[in-house]
Design an enzyme around this catalytic site. Structure first.
Site, PDB file in Angstrom:
ATOM      1  N   ARG A 190     -24.385   3.630 -25.091  1.00  0.00           N
ATOM      2  CA  ARG A 190     -23.675   2.608 -24.109  1.00  0.00           C
ATOM      3  C   ARG A 190     -23.900   3.062 -22.749  1.00  0.00           C
ATOM      4  O   ARG A 190     -23.871   2.162 -21.700  1.00  0.00           O
ATOM      5  CB  ARG A 190     -22.234   2.486 -24.177  1.00  0.00           C
ATOM      6  N   GLU A 235     -17.087  22.030 -47.445  1.00  0.00           N
ATOM      7  CA  GLU A 235     -16.519  23.239 -46.671  1.00  0.00           C
ATOM      8  C   GLU A 235     -17.062  24.077 -45.474  1.00  0.00           C
ATOM      9  O   GLU A 235     -16.399  24.414 -44.732  1.00  0.00           O
ATOM     10  CB  GLU A 235     -16.316  24.395 -47.736  1.00  0.00           C
ATOM     11  N   PRO A 283     -16.363  21.256 -36.032  1.00  0.00           N
ATOM     12  CA  PRO A 283     -14.992  21.719 -35.298  1.00  0.00           C
ATOM     13  C   PRO A 283     -15.214  23.023 -34.608  1.00  0.00           C
ATOM     14  O   PRO A 283     -14.532  23.161 -33.755  1.00  0.00           O
ATOM     15  CB  PRO A 283     -14.074  21.883 -36.337  1.00  0.00           C
ATOM     16  N   ASP A 342     -15.291   3.220 -16.098  1.00  0.00           N
ATOM     17  CA  ASP A 342     -14.897   3.681 -17.253  1.00  0.00           C
ATOM     18  C   ASP A 342     -13.877   5.027 -16.801  1.00  0.00           C
ATOM     19  O   ASP A 342     -13.962   5.562 -15.824  1.00  0.00           O
ATOM     20  CB  ASP A 342     -16.012   4.515 -18.023  1.00  0.00           C
TER      21      ASP A 342
HETATM   22  N1  ADE Z   1     -16.813  17.973 -38.480  1.00  0.00           N
HETATM   23  C1  ADE Z   1     -15.596  18.237 -39.095  1.00  0.00           C
HETATM   24  N2  ADE Z   1     -14.785  18.012 -38.046  1.00  0.00           N
HETATM   25  C2  ADE Z   1     -15.397  17.983 -37.086  1.00  0.00           C
HETATM   26  C3  ADE Z   1     -14.951  17.788 -35.684  1.00  0.00           C
HETATM   27  N3  ADE Z   1     -13.910  17.572 -35.212  1.00  0.00           N
HETATM   28  N4  ADE Z   1     -15.963  17.449 -34.706  1.00  0.00           N
HETATM   29  C4  ADE Z   1     -17.393  17.303 -34.735  1.00  0.00           C
HETATM   30  N5  ADE Z   1     -17.611  17.654 -36.459  1.00  0.00           N
HETATM   31  C5  ADE Z   1     -16.775  17.962 -37.476  1.00  0.00           C
END
Ligand code: ADE
Length: 226
Positions: free
Chosen positions: A151, A114, A87, A166
């Protein structure tokens, strides 16, 4: 193109790889997908790959060594593009998907639990997030990236130019589409689409694209104007 996935949960992948366009692309040798369980590279007899964080805190962290050893075991890993799913990564979009297509070999590293030892980052070229939310691991993110890149490989979609229309192809959303029946529950297909006038249809679609993008994703229009 070659895609290698490093994951503790390789069983999460086959259902997606064995269906539809992805399956066909693999069968037609447009892409080769390899799954590697980095638990196989654990350094202890219990095959654990995580441990508690130095300094304390909740949860377990993935250790750097199994990931390092798994990466080293992959032929061509030095020249492959190594991506970590997190994230904290760069927010994924269609433009990144198109850029990824230029790579002959991509390695996707899926975290879990975690998080991971910060030193994992030293063996990675690019960090990607698929959105501002937290998944239980990188697997779903890796699948989203694989799907969106595969794709785009020439020949992966039945009709060569399908992806040209697209949403996001040119930083705009797609126009509305209709199929049979002509009328459903009192709702009619717009007359112009039944007119057979290709120039008028193209004009209508372009207008709809702009209207839709302005209403739903004005941020995309700003991006094009930058
Ligand atoms: N791992 C946990 N959350 C994630 C996300 N939003 N994007 C990529 N990998 C992740």
């Amino acid at each position: 193109m070659k895609l290698t996935i490093l994951t503790l949960f390789p069983e999460m992948f086959p259902s997606i790889l064995n269906e539809s366009i992805i399956k066909r692309a693999i069968n037609n040798n447009l892409v080769e997908v390899n799954l590697i369980n980095f638990r196989d590279f654990a350094t202890n007899k219990h095959k654990t790959v995580d441990d508690t964080p130095y300094g304390g805190g909740a949860g377990m962290l993935l250790q750097v060594e199994p990931i390092y050893r798994a990466l080293k075991s992959i032929p061509g890993s030095d020249t492959a593009l190594k991506i970590l799913l997190t994230p904290q990564g760069k927010l994924y979009n269609q433009s990144i998907a198109k850029d990824l297509l230029d790579n002959e070999h991509i390695i996707l590293v899926c975290g879990h639990y975690e998080g991971f030892d910060e030193r994992v980052r030293d063996y990675i070229d690019l960090e990607i997030s698929i959105g501002d939310y937290v998944l239980t691991g990188g697997e779903i993110a890796a699948l989203a990236i694989m799907d969106s890149v595969i794709r785009l490989i020439p020949g992966a979609l039945g009709s060569e130019d399908s992806y040209i229309h697209d949403s996001f192809y040119e930083d705009s959303l797609d126009y509305p589409q209709y199929t049979k029946p002509r009328e459903f529950d009192g709702k009619k297909v717009p007359d112009v689409l039944l007119s057979g006038n290709h120039a008028e249809i193209a004009k209508w679609r372009e207008n709809q694209k702009q209207k839709r993008t302005k209403e739903r994703r004005p941020d995309l229009l700003k991006k094009t104007q930058q």
